[in-house]
Design a protein around this motif. Structure first.
Motif, mmCIF file in Angstrom:
data_model
loop_
_atom_site.group_PDB
_atom_site.id
_atom_site.type_symbol
_atom_site.label_atom_id
_atom_site.label_comp_id
_atom_site.label_asym_id
_atom_site.label_seq_id
_atom_site.Cartn_x
_atom_site.Cartn_y
_atom_site.Cartn_z
ATOM 1 N N LYS A 27 0.222 -1.984 6.301
ATOM 2 C CA LYS A 27 -0.837 -2.982 6.165
ATOM 3 C C LYS A 27 -0.336 -4.339 5.681
ATOM 4 O O LYS A 27 -1.094 -5.306 5.622
ATOM 5 C CB LYS A 27 -1.917 -2.481 5.194
ATOM 6 N N GLU A 31 0.838 -1.198 0.000
ATOM 7 C CA GLU A 31 0.000 0.000 0.000
ATOM 8 C C GLU A 31 0.872 1.247 0.000
ATOM 9 O O GLU A 31 1.836 1.352 0.764
ATOM 10 C CB GLU A 31 -0.903 -0.007 1.238
ATOM 11 N N TYR A 34 1.329 -7.316 -0.568
ATOM 12 C CA TYR A 34 0.271 -7.974 -1.337
ATOM 13 C C TYR A 34 0.403 -9.492 -1.243
ATOM 14 O O TYR A 34 1.483 -10.050 -1.415
ATOM 15 C CB TYR A 34 0.370 -7.524 -2.798
#
Length: 453
Positions: A303, A146, A306
């Motif tokens: 976060k 992110e 991926y």
């Protein structure tokens, strides 16, 4: 950016890193073309967005001519690739992508993050924290995180953070990619034998990490996980004028479904191995001027990378995750992490045998004991893939004896696996999908939402 290579052709442009490299070079003003025999998303969409998708999928010798300043070849191409063969015949400059990255990083401080597991997450953490503090830097990472649009950035920044892969450099060069960057700072997160098609023995695999450690220059830094026996043995050897720094899992606690570090800092990552990854990243960042206080301010907003421990869907009693776990050590760590996150829930872990190593019958013994944490264990593999690659057949008994778990369930049909998962009761139970593949093309998000509803 060097002015010597204005017209670049990329062989095997469809890979995650190669497609991002193509975009990065186009943004620098280069004329970029490319080719591949197979291109899937997200690379296909990225290339199309930037008008870099090949006019024709496949290898075309006509793509190569003397107007090119250089050719960059990815590891997906083979030595007899017609475009590569023609480039050699014409005497064109041929780069592997790590050699090209090195050529663009001559005046930068080069930081390489290596290891059998954790390197993508550690690299992502470093990128996130540097972005948070608006530092100028370049990077190469194998997955999206992110806050960044592409997985490669090349500029005039003074440092570059590189995820260092131990797989071979190109079809012309069997050396590991991470040896091509001439690092100033290197981190070794941990080692567990993998890529048996390139490294047929554990010793031959570990030897590559020793070369990386030995290549650390005078006044350089070598950071290593002190809790990994191989990394400790490789990196703790005293070398003159090289600063070797061990790191260990920091103190943490789990409260209300969140992992807490440094006393009261909640983080989105979970699992002991990820707390370890956070500490490794913190040590690297300390070397380049990020204080401990700055690190802990920035890290709650990270976060994750991926496909690493990604939440697909959840309700009050069930959560469904997916993880890019494709090796025994990753399978064990990810399963244990979810049990630690939700200790009162049962856990079903679904793992796909997908890589060359995992589909090799002789390698399966390395999975012994890795499925201890889940309450229910499922293995999926595609028999057709085994036949296409001319591998020795794998039986149900092979898997049960290798994993040392008699109750393991095995599926070779993705439709049957989906039917089974949709038919289970998921109250107070989590599910994790682990693979570098696609489970035969299953729509994991659809399954996840069905489960939580």
């Amino acid at each position: 950016m060097s002015q010597n290579h204005q017209r670049i052709h990329i062989i095997a442009i469809g890979g995650a890193v190669m497609s991002s490299l193509a975009v990065a070079l186009k943004k620098k003003g280069m004329y970029v073309t490319g080719s591949d025999d197979k291109i899937y998303d997200p690379a296909a969409s990225l290339l199309s967005k930037h008008d870099l998708f090949p006019e024709q999928v496949g290898w075309q010798a006509d793509n190569i001519d003397e107007s090119l300043d250089a050719v960059i070849v990815g590891m997906h191409a083979k030595a007899d690739n017609p475009e590569l063969v023609k480039a050699q015949a014409l005497g064109l400059k041929i780069w592997s992508y790590p050699e090209f990255i090195r050529s663009q990083s001559e005046k930068k401080q080069r930081i390489v993050i290596a290891g059998s597991h954790g390197k993508t997450t550690i690299t992502g953490i470093i990128i996130h924290v540097l972005n948070y503090w608006n530092r100028s830097f370049d990077y190469v990472i194998g997955a999206k995180i992110e806050g960044i649009d592409e997985t490669i950035q090349l500029s005039d920044a003074p440092i570059i953070i590189i995820e260092g892969d131990e797989y071979f450099t190109s079809p012309l060069d069997p050396e590991p990619k991470f040896l091509k960057y001439d690092h100033h700072i290197a981190l070794i997160s941990g080692t567990a034998w993998d890529h048996i098609n390139v490294y047929p023995t554990e010793d031959s695999y570990l030897r590559q990490f020793k070369k990386l450690a030995d290549n650390t220059p005078k006044a350089g830094s070598l950071i290593y996980c002190n809790e990994d026996s191989h990394a400790k043995k490789i990196a703790s050897k005293e070398v003159e004028d090289v600063k070797a720094t061990p790191y260990e899992t920091p103190k943490y606690k789990v409260k209300d479904g969140r992992f807490i570090i440094n006393g009261d800092i909640p983080v989105a990552l979970f699992g002991r191995h990820n707390m370890q990854n956070l500490e490794g990243a913190r040590i690297v960042l300390d070397r380049i001027g990020i204080t401990k206080e700055q690190f802990y301010e920035a890290i709650p907003s990270f976060k994750g990378a991926y496909k690493r421990n990604n939440l697909l869907a959840e309700n009050a009693s069930t959560a469904v995750y997916t993880d890019f776990a494709h090796a025994p050590s990753k399978l064990a760590a990810t399963s244990a992490a979810l049990k630690e996150l939700h200790p009162k829930r049962k856990l079903t872990a679904c793992y796909e045998l997908h890589t060359f190593s995992s589909l090799n019958k002789d390698f399966l013994a390395n999975y012994a004991g890795t499925f201890k944490s889940p309450d229910s264990a499922i293995v999926y593999y595609d028999n057709q893939l085994i036949e296409e690659k001319n591998y020795a057949p794998i039986t149900l008994e092979d898997i049960r004896s290798s994993f040392k778990r008699k109750d393991i369930q095995v599926f070779t049909d993705s439709g049957e696996l989906e039917t089974y998962l949709r038919g289970q009761q998921w109250q107070d139970q989590d599910l994790i999908f682990m693979s570098s593949g696609t489970f035969g093309g299953l729509d994991l998000a659809s399954i996840a939402h069905h489960i939580v509803q």
